[in-house]
Write an enzyme that holds these catalytic residues in place. Structure first.
Site, PDB file in Angstrom:
ATOM      1  N   LYS A 174       0.880  -1.180   0.000  1.00 11.05           N
ATOM      2  CA  LYS A 174       0.000   0.000   0.000  1.00 11.05           C
ATOM      3  C   LYS A 174       0.910   1.221   0.000  1.00 11.05           C
ATOM      4  CE  LYS A 174      -1.887   3.060   1.799  1.00 11.05           C
ATOM      5  NZ  LYS A 174      -1.695   4.430   1.252  1.00 11.05           N
ATOM      6  N   GLY A 225       6.754   5.665   7.793  1.00  8.46           N
ATOM      7  CA  GLY A 225       5.955   6.879   7.690  1.00  8.46           C
ATOM      8  C   GLY A 225       6.116   7.709   8.941  1.00  8.46           C
ATOM      9  N   SER A 226       5.114   8.512   9.232  1.00  5.49           N
ATOM     10  CA  SER A 226       5.216   9.428  10.363  1.00  5.49           C
ATOM     11  C   SER A 226       5.052   8.676  11.687  1.00  5.49           C
ATOM     12  CB  SER A 226       4.146  10.509  10.237  1.00  5.49           C
ATOM     13  OG  SER A 226       2.873   9.904  10.231  1.00  5.49           O
ATOM     14  N   VAL A 229       1.190   8.113  12.694  1.00  3.54           N
ATOM     15  CA  VAL A 229       0.524   6.993  12.011  1.00  3.54           C
ATOM     16  C   VAL A 229       1.178   5.673  12.429  1.00  3.54           C
ATOM     17  CG1 VAL A 229      -0.002   5.951   9.765  1.00  3.54           C
ATOM     18  CG2 VAL A 229      -0.241   8.411  10.070  1.00  3.54           C
ATOM     19  N   GLY A 230       2.483   5.698  12.623  1.00  2.00           N
ATOM     20  CA  GLY A 230       3.175   4.478  13.064  1.00  2.00           C
ATOM     21  C   GLY A 230       2.583   3.923  14.352  1.00  2.00           C
ATOM     22  N   GLU A 247       9.367   2.147  10.798  1.00  2.00           N
ATOM     23  CA  GLU A 247      10.414   3.168  10.627  1.00  2.00           C
ATOM     24  C   GLU A 247       9.705   4.509  10.541  1.00  2.00           C
ATOM     25  OE1 GLU A 247      13.472   3.047  11.047  1.00  2.00           O
ATOM     26  OE2 GLU A 247      13.763   0.885  11.033  1.00  2.00           O
ATOM     27  N   CYS A 281      13.884  11.285   6.204  1.00  2.00           N
ATOM     28  CA  CYS A 281      13.837  10.978   7.631  1.00  2.00           C
ATOM     29  C   CYS A 281      15.226  11.123   8.258  1.00  2.00           C
ATOM     30  CB  CYS A 281      13.304   9.573   7.841  1.00  2.00           C
ATOM     31  SG  CYS A 281      14.168   8.365   6.841  1.00  2.00           S
ATOM     32  N   GLN A 328       2.048  19.419   2.605  1.00  2.00           N
ATOM     33  CA  GLN A 328       3.439  19.535   3.058  1.00  2.00           C
ATOM     34  C   GLN A 328       3.897  20.998   2.995  1.00  2.00           C
ATOM     35  OE1 GLN A 328       4.484  16.855   4.308  1.00  2.00           O
ATOM     36  NE2 GLN A 328       6.489  17.639   4.890  1.00  2.00           N
ATOM     37  N   GLU A 379       9.615  17.192  13.845  1.00  2.00           N
ATOM     38  CA  GLU A 379      10.146  16.946  12.500  1.00  2.00           C
ATOM     39  C   GLU A 379       9.452  17.895  11.522  1.00  2.00           C
ATOM     40  OE1 GLU A 379       8.932  13.329  10.409  1.00  2.00           O
ATOM     41  OE2 GLU A 379      11.026  12.996   9.894  1.00  2.00           O
TER      42      GLU A 379
HETATM   43  P1  NAD Z   1       2.373   9.042   6.745  1.00  2.00           P
HETATM   44  O1  NAD Z   1       2.543   8.462   8.099  1.00  2.00           O
HETATM   45  O2  NAD Z   1       1.379  10.109   6.563  1.00  2.00           O
HETATM   46  O3  NAD Z   1       1.931   7.887   5.708  1.00  2.00           O
HETATM   47  C1  NAD Z   1       2.709   6.707   5.537  1.00  2.00           C
HETATM   48  C2  NAD Z   1       1.832   5.614   4.941  1.00  2.00           C
HETATM   49  O4  NAD Z   1       0.847   5.235   5.907  1.00  2.00           O
HETATM   50  C3  NAD Z   1       1.056   6.037   3.692  1.00  2.00           C
HETATM   51  O5  NAD Z   1       1.019   4.960   2.773  1.00  2.00           O
HETATM   52  C4  NAD Z   1      -0.335   6.306   4.245  1.00  2.00           C
HETATM   53  O6  NAD Z   1      -1.351   6.157   3.276  1.00  2.00           O
HETATM   54  C5  NAD Z   1      -0.444   5.229   5.318  1.00  2.00           C
HETATM   55  N1  NAD Z   1      -1.435   5.470   6.372  1.00  2.00           N
HETATM   56  C6  NAD Z   1      -2.023   6.641   6.727  1.00  2.00           C
HETATM   57  N2  NAD Z   1      -2.879   6.443   7.759  1.00  2.00           N
HETATM   58  C7  NAD Z   1      -2.815   5.122   8.069  1.00  2.00           C
HETATM   59  C8  NAD Z   1      -3.437   4.305   9.067  1.00  2.00           C
HETATM   60  N3  NAD Z   1      -4.304   4.808   9.954  1.00  2.00           N
HETATM   61  N4  NAD Z   1      -3.124   2.990   9.106  1.00  2.00           N
HETATM   62  C9  NAD Z   1      -2.226   2.471   8.241  1.00  2.00           C
HETATM   63  N5  NAD Z   1      -1.611   3.192   7.280  1.00  2.00           N
HETATM   64  C10 NAD Z   1      -1.895   4.503   7.196  1.00  2.00           C
HETATM   65  O7  NAD Z   1       3.826   9.479   6.256  1.00  2.00           O
HETATM   66  P2  NAD Z   1       4.234  10.264   4.928  1.00  2.00           P
HETATM   67  O8  NAD Z   1       3.763  11.680   5.057  1.00  2.00           O
HETATM   68  O9  NAD Z   1       3.834   9.473   3.728  1.00  2.00           O
HETATM   69  O10 NAD Z   1       5.831  10.201   5.009  1.00  2.00           O
HETATM   70  C11 NAD Z   1       6.607  11.095   5.748  1.00  2.00           C
HETATM   71  C12 NAD Z   1       7.042  10.480   7.059  1.00  2.00           C
HETATM   72  O11 NAD Z   1       7.741   9.263   6.813  1.00  2.00           O
HETATM   73  C13 NAD Z   1       8.019  11.357   7.823  1.00  2.00           C
HETATM   74  O12 NAD Z   1       7.665  11.393   9.194  1.00  2.00           O
HETATM   75  C14 NAD Z   1       9.351  10.644   7.661  1.00  2.00           C
HETATM   76  O13 NAD Z   1      10.285  10.866   8.677  1.00  2.00           O
HETATM   77  C15 NAD Z   1       8.924   9.233   7.605  1.00  2.00           C
HETATM   78  N6  NAD Z   1       9.950   8.398   6.977  1.00  2.00           N
HETATM   79  C16 NAD Z   1      10.696   7.566   7.772  1.00  2.00           C
HETATM   80  C17 NAD Z   1      11.700   6.786   7.217  1.00  2.00           C
HETATM   81  C18 NAD Z   1      12.510   5.861   8.083  1.00  2.00           C
HETATM   82  O14 NAD Z   1      13.047   4.903   7.552  1.00  2.00           O
HETATM   83  N7  NAD Z   1      12.620   6.097   9.379  1.00  2.00           N
HETATM   84  C19 NAD Z   1      11.950   6.847   5.844  1.00  2.00           C
HETATM   85  C20 NAD Z   1      11.179   7.697   5.068  1.00  2.00           C
HETATM   86  C21 NAD Z   1      10.166   8.468   5.643  1.00  2.00           C
END
Ligand code: NAD
Length: 477
Positions: A174, A225-226, A229-230, A247, A281, A328, A379
């Site tokens: 996804k 992701g963020s 959401v994580g 991550e 990130c 963003q 962040e």
């Molecule tokens: P996000 O958390 O908004 O979304 C990430 C993914 O989660 C997307 O596919 C989104 O559709 C999905 N999502 C959203 N709500 C969800 C839910 N309730 N349940 C399950 N999945 C859901 O992040 P973003 O804006 O796409 O990316 C930016 C973030 O990612 C930043 O915080 C960045 O630091 C982080 N990031 C971390 C790493 C790492 O390896 N540590 C690498 C790249 C990006």
């Protein structure tokens, strides 16, 4: 199917949808990148059933079969890195050289994990009882859900999909709504590489619906992701008894000591704070500088920032592209305004030209910031960095570690003793000495500590911890 319509891949077949989302180029809103199918929960259910059926045959396939498919996928990605890079720059906004580099990295990841399919060994230990042999082997976890962000739209899908497939799992991916085009191209390549139908499905659409459902219906979920959401993914997955790996965000420090090579320090900060529009990130967003070098460092870095060429990432010479989405853009502008309101001194960012269309923000540097300012705690995920001035190395190390995050941490120094001390005492998963905090190899573990990561490491041979499960077999001799 025309190239501007991108259906989902469900159980080996391309599937249209009732809802489609239109994605536009963040450099030029008149440029429609494509219409992307939004999967619904029935599509997700079909992808999961197909993956569960196909996974047995894939796990039973010989390591050579898995090697061949992954190696061919790697070759196809590498052969198409220019086209993939162009799409990536167009949908996400990285400069073309960075985007082509990311595509090449995705190709190399597939080739690395092709080899890993051949290298999955086990152990034989003597039993504590006579006449018994004990074997420890690794088996696939089963069905993996991969949920990915927009900022590395091909590398991150690759670094979750490739190890999952190498070790015999099925995958439902996804990708992020903001930039799903590269994940779609990856799906197309996996079909072309001969992957067994159903082993990999692509479900595009809203994360709060599809992602939330996916992480409860698989055997393991790998999320990037963020942090917010994580934590939702963690709660949903653990509630359903699903293995989980997260991550998340970073607030990465880069220390510059009085004894640093100043040219190198300025270049490290410039590279890791502002390139990829700061949407990494691993970006250095807190530059922690000792007093003896701070004036010179700030003056040089501010001048280097103002010299950066901001514009269409596909135009020759562009160094910094747009931020990836309107949301963003609003968020980053809010952090900049907030920092000014809290008394930070902007020393780069206001001057210099940007194209008048598109989501462009000039690289912005703040000096004279304090640890409690929002800009140093949250962040930003944009081309923004702040300087924290400190008295000495001990104060710098304390400031570096004073964050809820722990992804990367860097130091610029010519002192071997300080470098060694920092490697041991930085509270981060990845530590860089005289290097940018962003920019990592594809064959070694990637991940952080504290609020940045949860669960087993990604990438390199360490990825097997997450994507396999251990079996202990006893046999009477
Ligand atoms: P996000 O958390 O908004 O979304 C990430 C993914 O989660 C997307 O596919 C989104 O559709 C999905 N999502 C959203 N709500 C969800 C839910 N309730 N349940 C399950 N999945 C859901 O992040 P973003 O804006 O796409 O990316 C930016 C973030 O990612 C930043 O915080 C960045 O630091 C982080 N990031 C971390 C790493 C790492 O390896 N540590 C690498 C790249 C990006």
């Amino acid at each position: 199917m025309t190239e501007s319509r991108f259906p989902n891949l469900i159980g080996g077949a391309w599937r249209e949808a009732e809802q489609w989302s239109e994605n536009r180029n963040p450099s030029d809103p008149s440029d429609l990148v494509g219409r992307f199918a939004c999967a619904d929960l029935a599509d997700l259910g079909d992808a999961i059933s197909a993956a569960r059926q196909a996974q047995y045959a894939w796990a039973a396939a010989s390591p050579q079969t898995r090697f061949d498919v992954l190696d061919k996928a790697g070759d196809l990605i590498l052969a198409r890195k220019a086209q993939l890079g162009d799409l990536l720059a167009r949908e996400e906004g990285k400069s073309l050289p960075e985007a082509i580099g990311e595509a090449a990295r995705a190709g190399m990841i597939f080739k690395f994990f092709a080899g890993e399919a051949l290298r999955l060994g086990g152990e034989i230990l003597p039993s504590v009882r006579d006449g018994i042999k004990v074997e420890i082997t690794r088996e696939p976890v089963g069905l993996v859900g991969a949920i990915t962000p927009w900022n590395f739209p091909i590398a991150i899908p690759a670094w979750k999909t490739a190890p999952a497939l190498a070790y015999g799992n099925a995958v439902v991916l996804k990708p992020a709504e903001v930039a799903p085009g590269c994940a779609w191209k990856l799906a197309e390549i996996l079909v072309e590489a001969g992957l067994l139908a159903g082993v990999f499905s692509l479900v595009m659409g809203p994360g709060r619906v599809l992602g939330a459902a996916l992480c409860q219906q698989v055997d393991a979920v790998s999320f990037t992701g963020s942090t917010g959401v994580g934590h939702q993914v963690l709660a949903a997955a653990t509630g359903a008894g699903v293995k989980v790996q997260l991550e998340m965000g970073g607030k990465n420090p880069m220390i510059v000591l009085d004894d640093a090579d100043i040219d190198l320090a300025v270049n490290c900060a410039l590279q890791s704070a502002f390139f990829s529009t700061g949407q990494r990130c691993t970006a250095s967003s807190r530059l922690i500088v000792t007093d003896g070098v701070a004036d010179r460092f700030v003056e040089r870095l501010a001048a280097a920032c103002d010299a950066l060429v901001v514009g269409d990432p596909r135009a020759p010479g562009t160094q910094i592209g747009p931020v990836a989405s309107e949301a963003q853009y609003a968020s980053v502008r809010g952090y900049i305004d907030g920092a000014v309101a809290q008394g930070a001194r902007m020393v780069a960012g206001a001057a210099g030209s940007i194209p008048n269309q598109g989501l462009f923000i000039r690289p912005t540097l703040f000096d004279r910031t304090s640890p409690e300012m929002t800009i140093n705690r949250e962040e930003v995920f944009g081309p923004v960095a702040s300087v924290l001035r400190v008295a000495d190395y001990d104060a710098a190390l304390a400031a570096a570690n004073a964050t809820e995050f722990g992804l990367t941490a860097g130091i610029c120094t010519t002192s071997l003793a300080r470098a060694e001390h920092f490697k041991r005492h930085a509270q981060a998963g990845m530590v860089m000495v005289n290097l940018p905090t962003a920019g990592v190899d594809y064959h070694v573990p990637f991940g952080g500590r504290k609020a940045s990561s949860y669960g087993a490491r990604e990438q390199g041979s360490y990825a097997r911890e997450f994507f396999t499960t251990v079996k202990t077999a006893y046999q009477s001799a």
